[in-house]
Design an enzyme around this catalytic site. Structure first.
Site, PDB file in Angstrom:
ATOM      1  N   HIS A 100       0.880  -1.132   0.103  1.00 39.05           N
ATOM      2  CA  HIS A 100       0.038  -0.099  -0.037  1.00 39.05           C
ATOM      3  C   HIS A 100       0.831   1.101   0.019  1.00 39.05           C
ATOM      4  O   HIS A 100       0.972   1.822   0.966  1.00 39.05           O
ATOM      5  CB  HIS A 100      -0.827  -0.061   1.113  1.00 39.05           C
ATOM      6  CG  HIS A 100      -2.313  -0.542   0.888  1.00 39.05           C
ATOM      7  ND1 HIS A 100      -3.120  -0.311  -0.067  1.00 39.05           N
ATOM      8  CD2 HIS A 100      -2.710  -1.853   1.678  1.00 39.05           C
ATOM      9  CE1 HIS A 100      -4.167  -0.848   0.048  1.00 39.05           C
ATOM     10  NE2 HIS A 100      -3.971  -2.134   0.946  1.00 39.05           N
ATOM     11  N   ASP A 105      -4.879   2.278   2.132  1.00 35.32           N
ATOM     12  CA  ASP A 105      -5.081   1.485   3.218  1.00 35.32           C
ATOM     13  C   ASP A 105      -5.697   2.669   4.403  1.00 35.32           C
ATOM     14  O   ASP A 105      -6.606   2.545   5.077  1.00 35.32           O
ATOM     15  CB  ASP A 105      -4.122   0.773   3.900  1.00 35.32           C
ATOM     16  CG  ASP A 105      -2.647   1.513   4.066  1.00 35.32           C
ATOM     17  OD1 ASP A 105      -2.598   2.621   3.155  1.00 35.32           O
ATOM     18  OD2 ASP A 105      -1.931   1.192   5.016  1.00 35.32           O
ATOM     19  N   HIS A 241      13.137   2.019 -27.862  1.00 33.88           N
ATOM     20  CA  HIS A 241      13.823   0.709 -28.227  1.00 33.88           C
ATOM     21  C   HIS A 241      13.955   0.757 -29.664  1.00 33.88           C
ATOM     22  O   HIS A 241      12.891   1.042 -30.682  1.00 33.88           O
ATOM     23  CB  HIS A 241      12.924  -0.531 -27.922  1.00 33.88           C
ATOM     24  CG  HIS A 241      12.609  -0.646 -26.332  1.00 33.88           C
ATOM     25  ND1 HIS A 241      13.655  -1.019 -25.558  1.00 33.88           N
ATOM     26  CD2 HIS A 241      11.416  -0.183 -25.833  1.00 33.88           C
ATOM     27  CE1 HIS A 241      12.840  -0.844 -24.193  1.00 33.88           C
ATOM     28  NE2 HIS A 241      11.655  -0.391 -24.325  1.00 33.88           N
ATOM     29  N   TYR A 297      -7.811   7.967 -17.593  1.00 36.71           N
ATOM     30  CA  TYR A 297      -8.995   9.030 -16.804  1.00 36.71           C
ATOM     31  C   TYR A 297      -9.164  10.269 -17.267  1.00 36.71           C
ATOM     32  O   TYR A 297      -8.103  10.999 -17.950  1.00 36.71           O
ATOM     33  CB  TYR A 297      -8.670   8.823 -15.349  1.00 36.71           C
ATOM     34  CG  TYR A 297      -8.304   7.433 -14.699  1.00 36.71           C
ATOM     35  CD1 TYR A 297      -8.773   6.419 -15.065  1.00 36.71           C
ATOM     36  CD2 TYR A 297      -7.509   7.402 -13.779  1.00 36.71           C
ATOM     37  CE1 TYR A 297      -8.679   5.227 -14.680  1.00 36.71           C
ATOM     38  CE2 TYR A 297      -7.254   6.280 -12.929  1.00 36.71           C
ATOM     39  CZ  TYR A 297      -7.885   5.338 -13.552  1.00 36.71           C
ATOM     40  OH  TYR A 297      -7.574   4.060 -12.930  1.00 36.71           O
ATOM     41  N   GLU A 371       0.398   8.147  11.261  1.00 37.52           N
ATOM     42  CA  GLU A 371      -1.057   7.675  11.481  1.00 37.52           C
ATOM     43  C   GLU A 371      -2.129   8.559  12.082  1.00 37.52           C
ATOM     44  O   GLU A 371      -3.297   8.396  12.373  1.00 37.52           O
ATOM     45  CB  GLU A 371      -1.112   6.345  12.208  1.00 37.52           C
ATOM     46  CG  GLU A 371      -0.185   5.123  11.503  1.00 37.52           C
ATOM     47  CD  GLU A 371      -0.183   4.021  12.016  1.00 37.52           C
ATOM     48  OE1 GLU A 371      -0.359   2.948  11.452  1.00 37.52           O
ATOM     49  OE2 GLU A 371       0.208   3.951  13.162  1.00 37.52           O
TER      50      GLU A 371
END
Length: 395
Positions: A100, A105, A241, A297, A371
């Site tokens: 993550h 998370d 390439h 998107y 956190e």
């Protein structure tokens, strides 16, 4: 009473931390989110919120208030990245090569925390809260499949909100942008073909490497010479390439890149110019150029009024000094943009850094959020949802 509230807050924070670490330990990719979805479903069951699978592993949960009213959508993405985690935290990834590393998370834990808080307050608001736990944001995109699977039907949301980790901002802060905030994404693959020949006799063939280099140089000039300097746009070639021996001019060279834009008009115009550049320069030199596009998107555009609603909600949680009005868009992407094409809403940034200037960026194997952001994200989502349901916004 004050001491009891403090204990309750500490207990709630400890629960959020434990939940985030549980999610962090089992990172899963794309739509293959069996264990993650099991954790989310189990938490929703414990809260008594009915939920269903949408588009495979996506989850939609609906919390009813006291009566008719608006419906607000809150979204978190659940998928991880194919990154080998560095670090020795006890809750580090148990799956080699997965992590993550983008903070999904954190997003999921915050949304589950908001579900818990709003369940406690369901007697105090009218309307509904639609909690959306989305797969595959990092890959093929899970938002559009969920929409096509009926996510936005019965009830149709009136507003949509999501947060995203930002390690460049310290935990305890939030950033909000009005208007276009994340770029539209397009990918392109190019091939230049011609006659191969010996390197000592270039006149007998078509030097596709030299032609490709001219194309790449011309492509890099497109943004700077055809787009206003005041408008953000990015064109980058990340892969090239051609050939396998130093003394042989090959018959084929390939290169690939990305295009990021904020305005649809610019997106369309640049794609047309890329196509002409890739085809015309090799043609002048006797070779053939081909290009194919993969559409990513669309641009993510925040509703200014709902961005202001989030600003007020965040200021109510954190104080005005800890909430920033962001003035520069990001050229990153997020498929929450598909929701905002259909519903007015706001995508905002949640500070996850330590504030010491040493935090690893998103997608790094060393990314480690502070956190303390968990309770902030939860509280801002809750206050935002309640403000919207209470009518603190007029279209």
């Amino acid at each position: 009473m004050e001491q009891k509230n403090c204990r309750e807050e500490n207990f709630f924070f400890d629960e959020l931390v434990a939940l985030r670490r549980k999610l962090h330990a089992c990172p899963e990719l794309d739509f293959d989110l069996k264990e993650t979805a099991g954790i989310v479903g189990g938490e929703l069951d414990s809260l008594g919120i009915p939920w269903r699978f949408v588009a495979g592993s996506g989850i939609a949960a609906l919390l009813e208030g006291t009566g008719p009213g608006r419906t607000v959508l809150l979204r978190a993405d659940m998928d991880a990245l194919p990154v080998e985690e560095e670090g020795d935290d006890p809750w580090r990834s148990k799956f080699p090569g997965r992590m993550h590393a983008c903070g999904h998370d954190v997003h999921t834990a915050c949304l589950l925390g908001a579900a818990g808080r709003l369940t406690e307050q369901r007697g105090n608001f009218a309307g509904r809260v639609l909690f959306v736990f989305q797969p595959a944001e990092e890959t093929s995109g899970g938002a559009l499949p969920m929409i096509r699977d009926g996510l936005l039907e019965e009830p149709a949301p009136d507003g949509a909100f999501a947060l995203h980790c930002d390690p460049s901002r310290p935990a305890g802060t939030v950033g909000v942008h009005r208007g276009a905030f994340r770029a539209a994404s397009d990918m392109f693959d190019c091939v230049v073909r011609g006659r191969g020949t010996h390197g000592a006799e270039p006149h007998r063939g078509d030097d596709v490497i030299a032609a490709s280099c001219r194309v790449v140089t011309a492509l890099h000039e497109l943004v700077g010479r055809t787009v206003s300097p005041a408008e953000p746009a990015v064109l980058s070639i990340g892969s090239f390439h051609g050939g396998s021996a130093r003394n042989v001019l090959p018959e084929r060279a390939e290169f690939s890149g990305i295009l990021r834009t904020l305005r649809e008009e610019t997106r369309i115009a640049l794609k047309a110019k890329i196509r002409r550049t890739v085809m015309n320069i090799p043609d002048v030199l006797g070779a053939v150029g081909e290009v194919s596009f993969t559409e990513g998107y669309p641009a993510l555009v925040n509703d200014p009024g709902l961005a202001d609603l989030v600003l007020r909600a965040a200021e109510g949680v954190l104080g005005k000094e800890n909430v920033a009005v962001l003035t520069e868009p990001s050229m990153g992407v997020d498929d929450f943009s598909y929701f905002l094409q259909r519903i007015p809403g706001c995508y905002f940034m949640l500070g996850t850094g330590t504030g010491k200037g040493e935090d690893a960026p998103l997608h790094s194997p060393r990314f480690r959020p502070d956190e303390r952001c968990l309770s902030v994200g939860t509280d801002v989502l809750v206050r935002t949802a309640l403000s919207f349901l209470a009518g603190d916004y007029q279209k």
